[in-house]
Design a protein around this motif. Structure first.
Motif, mmCIF file in Angstrom:
data_model
loop_
_atom_site.group_PDB
_atom_site.id
_atom_site.type_symbol
_atom_site.label_atom_id
_atom_site.label_comp_id
_atom_site.label_asym_id
_atom_site.label_seq_id
_atom_site.Cartn_x
_atom_site.Cartn_y
_atom_site.Cartn_z
ATOM 1 N N UNK A 33 -45.903 154.449 56.772
ATOM 2 C CA UNK A 33 -45.781 152.987 56.836
ATOM 3 C C UNK A 33 -44.476 152.654 57.563
ATOM 4 N N UNK A 34 -44.567 151.790 58.535
ATOM 5 C CA UNK A 34 -43.384 151.372 59.282
ATOM 6 C C UNK A 34 -43.212 149.871 59.094
ATOM 7 N N UNK A 35 -42.064 149.505 58.557
ATOM 8 C CA UNK A 35 -41.733 148.090 58.397
ATOM 9 C C UNK A 35 -40.662 147.778 59.429
ATOM 10 N N UNK A 36 -40.932 146.796 60.266
ATOM 11 C CA UNK A 36 -39.989 146.439 61.324
ATOM 12 C C UNK A 36 -39.586 144.983 61.144
ATOM 13 N N UNK A 53 -39.073 153.590 57.704
ATOM 14 C CA UNK A 53 -40.245 154.455 57.785
ATOM 15 C C UNK A 53 -40.425 155.152 56.445
ATOM 16 N N UNK A 54 -41.613 154.998 55.842
ATOM 17 C CA UNK A 54 -41.903 155.574 54.527
ATOM 18 C C UNK A 54 -43.170 156.429 54.597
ATOM 19 N N UNK A 55 -43.032 157.770 54.717
ATOM 20 C CA UNK A 55 -44.213 158.633 54.747
ATOM 21 C C UNK A 55 -44.693 158.994 53.341
ATOM 22 N N UNK A 56 -46.013 159.114 53.172
ATOM 23 C CA UNK A 56 -46.644 159.524 51.918
ATOM 24 C C UNK A 56 -47.580 160.691 52.237
ATOM 25 N N UNK A 57 -47.592 161.705 51.389
ATOM 26 C CA UNK A 57 -48.466 162.860 51.552
ATOM 27 C C UNK A 57 -49.496 162.851 50.433
ATOM 28 N N UNK A 58 -50.769 162.892 50.799
ATOM 29 C CA UNK A 58 -51.872 162.911 49.839
ATOM 30 C C UNK A 58 -52.529 164.285 49.905
ATOM 31 N N UNK A 59 -52.711 164.928 48.759
ATOM 32 C CA UNK A 59 -53.358 166.231 48.705
ATOM 33 C C UNK A 59 -54.495 166.168 47.692
ATOM 34 N N UNK A 105 -39.289 161.765 52.081
ATOM 35 C CA UNK A 105 -38.018 161.082 52.347
ATOM 36 C C UNK A 105 -38.199 159.964 53.383
ATOM 37 N N UNK A 106 -37.640 158.801 53.077
ATOM 38 C CA UNK A 106 -37.729 157.676 54.017
ATOM 39 C C UNK A 106 -36.512 157.704 54.932
ATOM 40 N N UNK A 107 -36.637 156.972 56.019
ATOM 41 C CA UNK A 107 -35.519 156.853 56.950
ATOM 42 C C UNK A 107 -35.458 155.428 57.469
ATOM 43 N N UNK A 108 -34.285 154.989 57.874
ATOM 44 C CA UNK A 108 -34.154 153.675 58.479
ATOM 45 C C UNK A 108 -33.332 153.771 59.748
ATOM 46 N N UNK A 109 -33.664 152.896 60.678
ATOM 47 C CA UNK A 109 -33.005 152.843 61.977
ATOM 48 C C UNK A 109 -32.590 151.410 62.242
ATOM 49 N N UNK A 110 -31.406 151.220 62.764
ATOM 50 C CA UNK A 110 -30.923 149.890 63.123
ATOM 51 C C UNK A 110 -30.532 149.925 64.597
#
Length: 64
Positions: A14-17, A37-43, A55-60
């Motif tokens: 998911x990307x929130x801008x 950016x928030x990644x999710x892993x489904x198994x 782990x999420x990350x953010x960029x400015x």
């Protein structure tokens, strides 16, 4: 004898801008863009789905 099916995995991201346009010093325009950016892993295994938040990350970005 049958073996158990292999686990199935998929990932969503998911990307929130958020963008902001503002005026800086000397009336110059500044464009600020922030991305989270928030990644999710489904198994899927053993008849159930496990969800793991990665782990999420953010960029400015600042553009003048």
């Amino acid at each position: 004898m049958t073996s158990a099916p292999a686990p199935v995995s998929w990932k969503t991201v998911a990307v929130q801008r958020q963008e902001v346009l503002r005026t800086g010093g000397e009336d110059e325009l500044i464009k600020e863009a922030k991305e989270i950016i928030q990644p999710m892993l489904y198994t899927a295994k053993d008849g159930r789905v496990e969800v793991q938040q990665l782990a999420s990350s953010s960029t400015l970005n600042l553009l003048v």
